[in-house]
Motif scaffolding. Sequence first.
Motif, PDB file in Angstrom:
ATOM      1  N   ILE A 183      -6.632  42.911  11.384  1.00 54.13           N
ATOM      2  CA  ILE A 183      -5.760  41.725  11.348  1.00 54.13           C
ATOM      3  C   ILE A 183      -6.448  40.582  10.613  1.00 54.13           C
ATOM      4  O   ILE A 183      -5.824  39.866   9.814  1.00 54.13           O
ATOM      5  N   THR A 184      -7.749  40.413  10.860  1.00 60.52           N
ATOM      6  CA  THR A 184      -8.484  39.339  10.184  1.00 60.52           C
ATOM      7  C   THR A 184      -8.509  39.545   8.681  1.00 60.52           C
ATOM      8  O   THR A 184      -8.352  38.594   7.895  1.00 60.52           O
ATOM      9  N   LEU A 185      -8.721  40.792   8.244  1.00 56.25           N
ATOM     10  CA  LEU A 185      -8.747  41.066   6.811  1.00 56.25           C
ATOM     11  C   LEU A 185      -7.381  40.808   6.177  1.00 56.25           C
ATOM     12  O   LEU A 185      -7.299  40.284   5.057  1.00 56.25           O
ATOM     13  N   LEU A 186      -6.308  41.187   6.874  1.00 54.31           N
ATOM     14  CA  LEU A 186      -4.970  40.921   6.326  1.00 54.31           C
ATOM     15  C   LEU A 186      -4.720  39.419   6.208  1.00 54.31           C
ATOM     16  O   LEU A 186      -4.199  38.935   5.190  1.00 54.31           O
ATOM     17  N   MET A 187      -5.087  38.668   7.238  1.00 54.62           N
ATOM     18  CA  MET A 187      -4.906  37.220   7.177  1.00 54.62           C
ATOM     19  C   MET A 187      -5.801  36.605   6.100  1.00 54.62           C
ATOM     20  O   MET A 187      -5.376  35.694   5.367  1.00 54.62           O
ATOM     21  N   ALA A 188      -7.028  37.113   5.995  1.00 53.20           N
ATOM     22  CA  ALA A 188      -7.930  36.595   4.957  1.00 53.20           C
ATOM     23  C   ALA A 188      -7.405  36.917   3.566  1.00 53.20           C
ATOM     24  O   ALA A 188      -7.519  36.105   2.639  1.00 53.20           O
ATOM     25  N   PHE A 189      -6.820  38.114   3.405  1.00 51.20           N
ATOM     26  CA  PHE A 189      -6.258  38.491   2.106  1.00 51.20           C
ATOM     27  C   PHE A 189      -5.138  37.537   1.706  1.00 51.20           C
ATOM     28  O   PHE A 189      -5.100  37.034   0.572  1.00 51.20           O
ATOM     29  N   ALA A 190      -4.231  37.276   2.649  1.00 49.72           N
ATOM     30  CA  ALA A 190      -3.119  36.375   2.332  1.00 49.72           C
ATOM     31  C   ALA A 190      -3.612  34.961   2.055  1.00 49.72           C
ATOM     32  O   ALA A 190      -3.170  34.307   1.095  1.00 49.72           O
ATOM     33  N   THR A 191      -4.564  34.488   2.874  1.00 50.91           N
ATOM     34  CA  THR A 191      -5.083  33.123   2.674  1.00 50.91           C
ATOM     35  C   THR A 191      -5.843  33.009   1.363  1.00 50.91           C
ATOM     36  O   THR A 191      -5.674  32.045   0.600  1.00 50.91           O
ATOM     37  N   ALA A 192      -6.715  33.986   1.074  1.00 48.37           N
ATOM     38  CA  ALA A 192      -7.491  33.941  -0.171  1.00 48.37           C
ATOM     39  C   ALA A 192      -6.585  34.046  -1.382  1.00 48.37           C
ATOM     40  O   ALA A 192      -6.819  33.389  -2.405  1.00 48.37           O
ATOM     41  N   LEU A 193      -5.537  34.864  -1.281  1.00 45.03           N
ATOM     42  CA  LEU A 193      -4.602  34.987  -2.401  1.00 45.03           C
ATOM     43  C   LEU A 193      -3.925  33.654  -2.680  1.00 45.03           C
ATOM     44  O   LEU A 193      -3.784  33.241  -3.846  1.00 45.03           O
ATOM     45  N   LEU A 194      -3.534  32.953  -1.624  1.00 44.01           N
ATOM     46  CA  LEU A 194      -2.892  31.653  -1.797  1.00 44.01           C
ATOM     47  C   LEU A 194      -3.878  30.632  -2.375  1.00 44.01           C
ATOM     48  O   LEU A 194      -3.543  29.881  -3.300  1.00 44.01           O
ATOM     49  N   ILE A 195      -5.108  30.627  -1.823  1.00 41.19           N
ATOM     50  CA  ILE A 195      -6.111  29.667  -2.310  1.00 41.19           C
ATOM     51  C   ILE A 195      -6.449  29.925  -3.773  1.00 41.19           C
ATOM     52  O   ILE A 195      -6.563  28.999  -4.594  1.00 41.19           O
ATOM     53  N   LEU A 196      -6.629  31.210  -4.122  1.00 38.09           N
ATOM     54  CA  LEU A 196      -6.954  31.540  -5.511  1.00 38.09           C
ATOM     55  C   LEU A 196      -5.801  31.205  -6.447  1.00 38.09           C
ATOM     56  O   LEU A 196      -6.020  30.764  -7.581  1.00 38.09           O
ATOM     57  N   LYS A 197      -4.598  31.421  -5.980  1.00 38.71           N
ATOM     58  CA  LYS A 197      -3.446  31.093  -6.823  1.00 38.71           C
ATOM     59  C   LYS A 197      -3.406  29.610  -7.144  1.00 38.71           C
ATOM     60  O   LYS A 197      -3.140  29.208  -8.280  1.00 38.71           O
ATOM     61  N   ILE A 198      -3.693  28.793  -6.121  1.00 37.84           N
ATOM     62  CA  ILE A 198      -3.700  27.339  -6.346  1.00 37.84           C
ATOM     63  C   ILE A 198      -4.940  26.926  -7.128  1.00 37.84           C
ATOM     64  O   ILE A 198      -4.872  26.118  -8.057  1.00 37.84           O
ATOM     65  N   GLY A 199      -6.107  27.505  -6.758  1.00 37.52           N
ATOM     66  CA  GLY A 199      -7.349  27.097  -7.397  1.00 37.52           C
ATOM     67  C   GLY A 199      -7.451  27.514  -8.852  1.00 37.52           C
ATOM     68  O   GLY A 199      -8.051  26.798  -9.660  1.00 37.52           O
ATOM     69  N   LEU A 200      -6.870  28.666  -9.192  1.00 41.37           N
ATOM     70  CA  LEU A 200      -6.959  29.156 -10.571  1.00 41.37           C
ATOM     71  C   LEU A 200      -5.759  28.766 -11.413  1.00 41.37           C
ATOM     72  O   LEU A 200      -5.627  29.219 -12.553  1.00 41.37           O
ATOM     73  N   ARG A 201      -4.874  27.951 -10.851  1.00 41.10           N
ATOM     74  CA  ARG A 201      -3.717  27.515 -11.627  1.00 41.10           C
ATOM     75  C   ARG A 201      -4.122  26.785 -12.910  1.00 41.10           C
ATOM     76  O   ARG A 201      -3.509  26.997 -13.955  1.00 41.10           O
ATOM     77  N   PRO A 202      -5.186  25.932 -12.877  1.00 37.87           N
ATOM     78  CA  PRO A 202      -5.604  25.296 -14.139  1.00 37.87           C
ATOM     79  C   PRO A 202      -6.015  26.295 -15.205  1.00 37.87           C
ATOM     80  O   PRO A 202      -5.780  26.069 -16.392  1.00 37.87           O
ATOM     81  N   LEU A 203      -6.611  27.432 -14.794  1.00 34.05           N
ATOM     82  CA  LEU A 203      -6.994  28.439 -15.792  1.00 34.05           C
ATOM     83  C   LEU A 203      -5.765  29.041 -16.451  1.00 34.05           C
ATOM     84  O   LEU A 203      -5.759  29.328 -17.655  1.00 34.05           O
ATOM     85  N   GLY A 204      -4.700  29.249 -15.659  1.00 32.66           N
ATOM     86  CA  GLY A 204      -3.468  29.756 -16.255  1.00 32.66           C
ATOM     87  C   GLY A 204      -2.886  28.776 -17.248  1.00 32.66           C
ATOM     88  O   GLY A 204      -2.419  29.169 -18.338  1.00 32.66           O
ATOM     89  N   ARG A 205      -2.915  27.494 -16.906  1.00 35.57           N
ATOM     90  CA  ARG A 205      -2.421  26.496 -17.853  1.00 35.57           C
ATOM     91  C   ARG A 205      -3.294  26.430 -19.096  1.00 35.57           C
ATOM     92  O   ARG A 205      -2.795  26.248 -20.217  1.00 35.57           O
ATOM     93  N   MET A 206      -4.593  26.584 -18.902  1.00 30.78           N
ATOM     94  CA  MET A 206      -5.495  26.607 -20.058  1.00 30.78           C
ATOM     95  C   MET A 206      -5.196  27.797 -20.963  1.00 30.78           C
ATOM     96  O   MET A 206      -5.196  27.679 -22.189  1.00 30.78           O
ATOM     97  N   ALA A 207      -4.922  28.957 -20.356  1.00 28.41           N
ATOM     98  CA  ALA A 207      -4.590  30.139 -21.155  1.00 28.41           C
ATOM     99  C   ALA A 207      -3.296  29.925 -21.936  1.00 28.41           C
ATOM    100  O   ALA A 207      -3.196  30.304 -23.116  1.00 28.41           O
ATOM    101  N   ASN A 208      -2.303  29.308 -21.297  1.00 31.54           N
ATOM    102  CA  ASN A 208      -1.039  29.036 -22.001  1.00 31.54           C
ATOM    103  C   ASN A 208      -1.255  28.074 -23.163  1.00 31.54           C
ATOM    104  O   ASN A 208      -0.696  28.261 -24.262  1.00 31.54           O
ATOM    105  N   ALA A 209      -2.081  27.040 -22.934  1.00 32.81           N
ATOM    106  CA  ALA A 209      -2.364  26.092 -24.016  1.00 32.81           C
ATOM    107  C   ALA A 209      -3.123  26.772 -25.152  1.00 32.81           C
ATOM    108  O   ALA A 209      -2.855  26.522 -26.333  1.00 32.81           O
ATOM    109  N   ALA A 210      -4.078  27.645 -24.793  1.00 34.72           N
ATOM    110  CA  ALA A 210      -4.827  28.358 -25.828  1.00 34.72           C
ATOM    111  C   ALA A 210      -3.911  29.276 -26.643  1.00 34.72           C
ATOM    112  O   ALA A 210      -4.052  29.386 -27.866  1.00 34.72           O
ATOM    113  N   ASP A 211      -2.970  29.928 -25.964  1.00 35.77           N
ATOM    114  CA  ASP A 211      -2.007  30.764 -26.691  1.00 35.77           C
ATOM    115  C   ASP A 211      -1.166  29.923 -27.645  1.00 35.77           C
ATOM    116  O   ASP A 211      -0.870  30.342 -28.772  1.00 35.77           O
ATOM    117  N   ALA A 212      -0.790  28.728 -27.189  1.00 35.48           N
ATOM    118  CA  ALA A 212       0.004  27.847 -28.053  1.00 35.48           C
ATOM    119  C   ALA A 212      -0.805  27.423 -29.278  1.00 35.48           C
ATOM    120  O   ALA A 212      -0.288  27.372 -30.404  1.00 35.48           O
TER     121      ALA A 212
END
Length: 475
Positions: A183-212
């Motif tokens: 149960i802890t691993l499942l909760m950690a997976f969901a929490t880490a996925l959410l944190i990484l999605k928010i934390g790495l959002r600038p990298l996604g924007r950087m990739a989009n800008a680089a593609d442009a």
Amino acid sequence: MRRPRLSSLRPRRLTTIRGRILIGVLLLLAAGLIGNSVASAVTLRNYLDHRAEVSLRASGDRVHQMLSAGPQTVNGTQLSALISPILGMTVIGPDGTVADQAGDGVPKAINSLTAGRLDQVVTINDDPAVPDLIALRIPTSGLTVKTSEGEVTASAVILTVRTDIDRVTVTDFISSQAAIVGITLLMAFATALLILKIGLRPLGRMANAADAIASGAREERLPTYGDRSETDRLAAAVNHAFDAQARAEDNIRAFAADASHELRTPLATISGWLDLYHQGGLTTPAELDRALERVDGEAGRMRLLVEELSLLARLDAGRPLESERVDLLRLATDVVEDAGVVAPDRSIRLHAGAPVHVQGDASRLQQVLNNLVGNAIQHTPAGTAIDVFLESSGGEAVIRVTDQGPGIAQQDLSRVFDRFWRAEASRSRARGGSGLGLAIVQAVVHAHHGTVRITSHTRSGTTVTVTLPALPPPR
């Protein structure tokens, strides 16, 4: 049958930073949780085993203490209370057989398993005749036990503690820990996925800008937020790199356009004279001589331009120059004397004391002096005095070329070293020159690990200062 390639048999590696971080975090968390659960289970099992053995020995000590007082006659209830909280007790009669049992029943096979092992804790595991337990056989000479069938003179008492119950407890504990870890691993997976999605959002924007940017949006830049985070610093560094690349591309385009423009003028002149000759417009020897003179002059201008471009290309590529001990005083003397012959109407003076030596390419350094003095002659009115100063100060050789000409406007000073650049008023193409003189000066000086700077004020003259690492005087 085609054999599969080795690359197709290898496991595919995670290619995203998010996936790698997520897997790494989950593996670390799983290792910590599993390690903690295993350690807890081992600790619990050792504690239960130790507790059972201590309880068994304490009960045995109480029996020995009772027997030390002399012959005793007790009933089974009294004996059970004496050895509490031992779970089981077996009374062995004088003939060595089981006479009575109390507490949690244990098969009679315990008698044979503990025979001959008096006052020893015996651990019994995986025996089909009895459950898992630990036992202590105590000799009891002089002890009479009242049973339901009468009095029995006991030769020994076997105290037992069942350990299979503790094993079930440990098994239940491990099962609950496994559920908690999952149960802890499942909760950690969901929490880490959410944190990484928010934390790495600038990298996604950087990739989009680089593609442009890669698609042609040269003005596009990576987003920054001013929070000095790692992604923000990375975006700022990449933006600086894009800016430098954009400037380099602009310089290359401007350089190519200026070079083609500079070559177009002499080519047009040569082509015009040749067309005039082919059309029969040059009939007299004087006209032919004039045409050849003009063609030769324009060809020389093109040759000089190509040589200067080739020199700049070599310097930009970082190709090594000649390296020898160079006497700047002698070079400056030759340059000033040659300039006096070329411009006899000018006052060109050299101000120098002791010889100054540097390590470098003598011909290129002489070209620097020629370009500086030539620029001063070319871009100042007739009769303007020109002074060349040479000195050594603080381990540096300093060359200054000054004139009292019209000077350069302040807004133009930042561009004087640009290639093919000329100031509108005083540095027009009609007055000669390719616009590469000061660019060559800067490139040669930098190749000698020196610096060059220019100061000028309108109607008060211009000073160009070159600083090079000086060598100590020769012995």
